[in-house]
Design an enzyme around this catalytic site. Structure first.
Site, PDB file in Angstrom:
ATOM      1  CG  ASP A   1      -2.040 -19.977   0.059  1.00 40.99           C
ATOM      2  OD1 ASP A   1      -1.162 -20.057   1.032  1.00 40.99           O
ATOM      3  OD2 ASP A   1      -1.532 -20.890  -0.993  1.00 40.99           O
TER       4      ASP A   1
ATOM      5  CE  LYS B   1       1.485 -18.011  -1.769  1.00 38.20           C
ATOM      6  NZ  LYS B   1       0.919 -19.465  -1.408  1.00 38.20           N
TER       7      LYS B   1
ATOM      8  CG  ASP C   1      -7.496  -4.650   3.600  1.00 40.13           C
ATOM      9  OD1 ASP C   1      -8.626  -4.666   4.136  1.00 40.13           O
ATOM     10  OD2 ASP C   1      -7.247  -3.687   2.631  1.00 40.13           O
TER      11      ASP C   1
ATOM     12  CE1 TYR D   1      -3.262  -2.829   0.200  1.00 36.49           C
ATOM     13  CE2 TYR D   1      -3.797  -2.321   2.282  1.00 36.49           C
ATOM     14  CZ  TYR D   1      -3.958  -3.119   1.135  1.00 36.49           C
ATOM     15  OH  TYR D   1      -4.912  -3.981   1.115  1.00 36.49           O
TER      16      TYR D   1
ATOM     17  CG  ASP E   1     -12.538  -6.743   5.192  1.00 39.71           C
ATOM     18  OD1 ASP E   1     -12.357  -6.302   6.256  1.00 39.71           O
ATOM     19  OD2 ASP E   1     -12.598  -6.014   4.004  1.00 39.71           O
TER      20      ASP E   1
END
Length: 358
Positions: free
Chosen positions: A221, A189, A245, A138, A249
């Site tokens: 994942d 990851k 993020d 970001y 959610d």
């Protein structure tokens, strides 16, 4: 206690108004809180042609804590990227050094049926996601748009973390785990990304300083899959900005509704910005349909983390539990056939529950 109130856009002003009702009730009980409002996001652009007006930033910097609603809406989608409402959020996080985002996902027993998962899978769920907030893709540079050698348009972003950035968020994760069930899962990851290889190395090294915390690692994942397969295996998750993020959610639906999840974004000294994790929901703005409980619970987090007044936080959380126990529901947490109340009525009910604690 000085609190900057930034309602924002969409349903932001509605849900923040209900949290302010709770603040007012606490003030009537003798709590000294000084509140001042300012625009941010689309409202900031409307007022000063910028999503984070200088006067808003100055107020936030002078305050002890910030309470924020939500930003964004379709009417701002055609603005240049640097003027879109979301840049107000990113800007205030960066300017205030709010690097640690705490997102609890707690399933209230009364809402077990509202979760999209089977009650036996989510009953008793109580996890915290610790998300790094001021680094990663970001904020990484370089980023932008360009035309490649084949004449094709392409976009590019840079995922970037330094060792100090990883160390400070990892320590928040370890400290949070130490205060709970002493289990920390670091999500990355590392089988693909160099950034994540460094992340795992740093977190593993820091684990030596926290021998009482059981550290595990999981690829993002797999973590996403495990959150819906067996979410109660987790207690505290620490991860980077992008992964946090997405996972937070996802976790919100385990708790019945994204309208139930608060968050705290903290700097190194404990100053924080507190907000619900949901968006501005422009489709229901002004219709008295939004769930204000995540914003009210964010207020509880403010008193716990910034003002070190756990007793006040406990009162707010107990009031929320009381209204849920009475069967009061906004549309997002109501089951078929259950009566639905509006935003204002839910806020009023929390205030009444607070008053009944006297």
């Amino acid at each position: 206690m000085k609190v900057a109130i930034l309602p924002g856009d969409g349903i932001g002003p509605e849900i923040v108004a209900e949290a302010v009702k709770v603040l007012d009730a606490l003030q009537r009980d003798g709590l000294a809180v000084d509140c001042e409002h300012a625009p941010i996001g689309g409202a900031g652009y409307d007022a000063a042609k910028h999503p984070l007006p200088p006067s808003t930033l100055a107020l936030a910097q002078a305050a002890d804590a910030v309470l924020l609603g939500a930003v964004g809406g379709p009417r701002y989608d055609t603005l240049p990227r640097e003027l879109r409402p979301e840049q107000g959020i990113l800007g205030i996080r960066k300017a205030l050094g709010l690097f640690a985002n705490l997102r609890p996902a707690l399933l209230y027993p009364e809402l077990a049926a509202a979760s999209t998962l089977k009650p036996e899978v989510v009953a008793g769920l109580d996890i915290v996601i610790v998300r790094e907030l001021t680094g990663d893709i970001y904020f990484g540079q370089p980023r932008g748009r360009r035309t490649n050698a084949r004449g094709e348009d392409e976009g590019f972003d840079t995922m970037l973390y330094s060792v100090p950035e990883i160390e400070r968020i990892a320590r928040v994760g370890f400290e949070t785990a130490r205060q709970r069930s002493r289990k920390l899962c670091s999500v990355d990851k590392a089988n693909v990304l160099d950034t994540s290889i460094l992340w795992r190395e740093v977190v593993t090294r820091l684990a030596i300083d926290y021998p009482e915390v059981a550290l595990s690692h999981m690829y993002v994942d797999n973590a996403a899959m495990q959150l819906v397969r067996a979410p109660k295996q987790f207690d505290v998750i620490v991860t980077g900005n992008l992964f946090g993020d997405i996972l937070s959610d996802e976790a919100s639906m385990l708790a019945g509704s994204i309208g139930m999840l608060p968050s705290a974004s903290l700097d190194a000294a404990g100053k924080g910005l507190y907000e619900p994790i949901h968006g501005s929901a422009p489709d229901i703005a002004g219709k008295d349909r939004a769930n204000p409980l995540a914003t009210i619970l964010s207020l509880a987090m403010m008193f716990r983390h910034t003002f070190s007044q756990g007793d006040v936080a406990d009162r707010i959380e107990a009031a929320v539990r009381a209204v849920l126990a009475k069967g009061l529901r906004t549309g997002d947490i109501a089951m078929p056939g259950e009566a639905v109340i509006g935003t204002r009525a839910m806020g009023d009910a929390v205030v009444v529950a607070l008053q009944q604690q006297r």
